[in-house]
Design a protein around this motif. Sequence first.
Motif, short mmCIF file in Angstrom:
data_model
loop_
_atom_site.label_atom_id
_atom_site.label_comp_id
_atom_site.label_asym_id
_atom_site.label_seq_id
_atom_site.Cartn_x
_atom_site.Cartn_y
_atom_site.Cartn_z
N ARG A 270 0.81 -1.22 0.00
CA ARG A 270 0.00 0.00 0.00
C ARG A 270 0.85 1.27 0.00
N THR A 271 1.94 1.28 0.72
CA THR A 271 2.78 2.48 0.76
C THR A 271 3.29 2.84 -0.62
N GLN A 272 3.79 1.84 -1.36
CA GLN A 272 4.30 2.10 -2.70
C GLN A 272 3.17 2.54 -3.64
N MET A 273 2.00 1.91 -3.47
CA MET A 273 0.86 2.27 -4.32
C MET A 273 0.43 3.71 -4.08
N GLU A 274 0.41 4.13 -2.82
CA GLU A 274 -0.01 5.49 -2.53
C GLU A 274 0.95 6.51 -3.14
N GLU A 275 2.23 6.20 -3.15
CA GLU A 275 3.20 7.09 -3.77
C GLU A 275 2.90 7.24 -5.27
N LYS A 276 2.52 6.15 -5.89
CA LYS A 276 2.27 6.17 -7.33
C LYS A 276 0.92 6.80 -7.66
#
Length: 519
Positions: A270-276
């Motif tokens: 989720r952290t990486q997805m939110e950045e994207k």
Amino acid sequence: MPVLVGLTICACGGEAPGEGTEEREEPVTLEWYINYSWYNTGFGENLVSKEITERTGVDIRFVTPYGDETELLNSLISSDTLPDLITLGWWEPQADEMIEKDMVYALNELADEYEPYFWEVTDETIADWYTKEDGNIYCYPNSAYTPEDYREHDNIGSNQTFLVRKDIYEAIGSPDMTTPEGFAAAVRAAAEQFPEVDGYPLIPVGSHVFTDTGCDSFDQHLQNFLAVPYEKDGAYYDRYTDPEYIRWLKMFRGLGSEGYLKNDIFIDQRTQMEEKIARGQYFCMLYQRTDIADLERELYAEHPERIYIAVDGPKNSAGDDPVLMGAGINGWTVTFISKNCKDPQKAIGLVTYLISEEGQKLTYLGVEGETYDEKDGKIVIKDEVRELLERDRAEYDRFYGADNAYWMFQDNVMQLQWKWDSDEKNPVVEMEKWTVPYTRYIGQYEISFDANTKEGNADKKIKEAWGETLPKLLLASSEEEFDAVLAAYVKKREELGFSLVMEASTRQVNEAKERLGLE
């Protein structure tokens, strides 16, 4: 209490009572475990948390996993080091395990002894639903809806949306993406015209996180957009081999073979997805609108052309409208009070307060006069508060902490009476409005098994088999390989006890319909 190992401890504190309050007891600090590694809202600095402490005498130290949630929670259970309160998904097997091992209090017994007001603020239907065979209620949910709620309110929306990045979608002609052919063509056009976003590669198709049991976007979300039924002829239906669903999975497989299903979606958390999402890297995605809401506000403030909008997504061959899942009586998460709790009286008081109308109004709106005013019976959020919420959610939580930053007991139905942005033309509201005509109560189909039963053990293994199978289907090099992978999955689940699970599911659905008064 034993030291908690493997946990991230969020900022906490809470101010000591001020001048003239010497007669008050010092607030008791309760540790509250949230079974989500992404949850990072602190307690004690912002306006709402200080008010909670003032009104309940409880300061809170949130503890969250920084690794695998399942592994960590299992460790806390096996070592008998559960914190004072525990919040996890209602479907998680540890919920039943904690009850069976006598590790959590019966809330009704604590209420009878310390806090009879509990019975005035809880919903009778929900309390009855969560009452076990022994007559006890061990947990209480958030975001729970009853069938009656759907009959009384015509503005309940689903979390499930099909989203596209507005500027890219319009630049390629706002194409029809309701058919496999149209969907694939739109993805190809977006990737061809917009290979990069500010130097970052475009991700043509986004999705929820892949887990050991599958991916919400490519299983239940897609199935609901295709209006795949939950039952047929009085029996629970096998949605995973439905012809319409397989037809769309094969389309996604084709996109994968052409390179349009990027590795990111299979490995990102989720952290990486939110950045994207914040960068606008995804063209389209089947996604929960509430999971993108804060990022959507920030996009709207900084790059309004890059917001994500809900549009008509995948449909079945007949072109039927989607049947989107509205929240059911199980809700989203449930919260327990551990028998390790250092002050169960304060804990049940806190739970009761947060469930109450006063607690709901505080956690949703904040403090009257400081975050909002009431004028002629209408809620008016202060301009500077609204501006910060729409510009920087993290800073808003740090300073104010309203808008359900503390969502552990949020009552969405109760909060409808105070809804302040329903008429505003902002993208977050527009996403929700899009879902309303297609939202249905389907809580009777939320299946959950005791992991210690034959059907529960079989269901667990079958879900894990699907978790292994789904990526293989999407990444299959050919349709023939897809068919072989699917056939192997169907054979394996039969060996694992699929027929037993389906029979038990049918019984559970019929029992749920009877309890809920549904036909």
